[in-house]
Design an enzyme around this catalytic site. Sequence first.
Site, PDB file in Angstrom:
ATOM      1  N   THR A  22       0.869  -1.171   0.000  1.00 16.96           N
ATOM      2  CA  THR A  22       0.000   0.000   0.000  1.00 16.96           C
ATOM      3  C   THR A  22       0.902   1.215   0.000  1.00 16.96           C
ATOM      4  O   THR A  22       1.576   1.491   0.994  1.00 16.96           O
ATOM      5  CB  THR A  22      -0.932  -0.001   1.227  1.00 16.96           C
ATOM      6  OG1 THR A  22      -1.634  -1.247   1.291  1.00 16.96           O
ATOM      7  CG2 THR A  22      -1.932   1.137   1.139  1.00 16.96           C
ATOM      8  N   LYS A 132       4.543  -8.520   3.918  1.00 17.32           N
ATOM      9  CA  LYS A 132       3.124  -8.162   3.861  1.00 17.32           C
ATOM     10  C   LYS A 132       2.400  -9.180   2.992  1.00 17.32           C
ATOM     11  O   LYS A 132       1.991  -8.902   1.866  1.00 17.32           O
ATOM     12  CB  LYS A 132       2.961  -6.744   3.315  1.00 17.32           C
ATOM     13  CG  LYS A 132       1.708  -6.027   3.813  1.00 17.32           C
ATOM     14  CD  LYS A 132       1.804  -4.538   3.613  1.00 17.32           C
ATOM     15  CE  LYS A 132       0.612  -3.833   4.246  1.00 17.32           C
ATOM     16  NZ  LYS A 132       0.667  -2.374   4.065  1.00 17.32           N
ATOM     17  N   GLU A 165       2.763  -4.986  17.215  1.00 21.52           N
ATOM     18  CA  GLU A 165       2.323  -3.980  16.249  1.00 21.52           C
ATOM     19  C   GLU A 165       0.914  -3.543  16.598  1.00 21.52           C
ATOM     20  O   GLU A 165       0.327  -4.011  17.584  1.00 21.52           O
ATOM     21  CB  GLU A 165       2.342  -4.554  14.829  1.00 21.52           C
ATOM     22  CG  GLU A 165       1.403  -5.755  14.647  1.00 21.52           C
ATOM     23  CD  GLU A 165       1.495  -6.391  13.264  1.00 21.52           C
ATOM     24  OE1 GLU A 165       2.245  -5.894  12.412  1.00 21.52           O
ATOM     25  OE2 GLU A 165       0.796  -7.403  13.049  1.00 21.52           O
TER      26      GLU A 165
END
Length: 268
Positions: A22, A132, A165
């Site tokens: 992204t 990711k 996270e």
Amino acid sequence: MPMPQVPFDDRGLAYGDGVFETVLLRAGVPVLWDYHYARLLLGCQRLNIPLPSMEQLVATWQSPSRAELEILKLILTRGSGGRGYATPDSSQPRLLSRRTPFVVNADRWHEGVNVRICQLRLGHQPLLAGIKHLNRLENVLARQEWSDPDIAEGLLGDADGWLVEATSMNVFWQQAGVLFTPPLSQCGVAGTLRAALLDHGVVQEAPIALNAIREVDRLWVANSVQGAWPVNRLLSETGVVLKSWSLTGQDRLQAIGHDLLGYSPTSR
């Protein structure tokens, strides 16, 4: 323009067999592209998926920009084929992309946010740590834990009780004037803004227990799209306020992070 159709036997759809990025576009130019490319390369190496050529990747953002800020979503799957979980002898990766206009929520930069601790605990898988990949079910389940719009993010720990996270951002804290972020060798996504801040010597990696977060001097959640959000209040899994922080004083993490992203410190 019609969206490309993903065939039923696409391995990204069937198994989460792929990676994604992204990327923030500023006037049609990708921000922190070297870090996105490095993570994409690492993900392809870990999953043994051929990396698209740079020409293929550049083509995803070369059409005229429609807004000053856009989000470029890149999805790379292994493609189709194979028998069950067995991968095909020769993969034909499928690259999908989409660009959408983006308006940053600058109020959260200046006013801060509330975050909560999630009940879900992340499992360890070092081969997938940092990249990711397309299977984000742990994050999806964690994000289902709250619906209160006043809570901006949820903090995730691992099965051993260490902070890892947030559901879609990395976590940073300050203690005795030093900025830290958790190591991500066992699980979690290594964000590109996080990587840039580490490379610039702004932050350093250090483990911290999830239940010790209330003891830090300052706390942030941040990524390469939203920038850095200072945390006002930390809530428990049941909604009890565990700690409140004042936003007074210089915000070094946000200042340097936003400079890397091209965000003006006075933007609203």
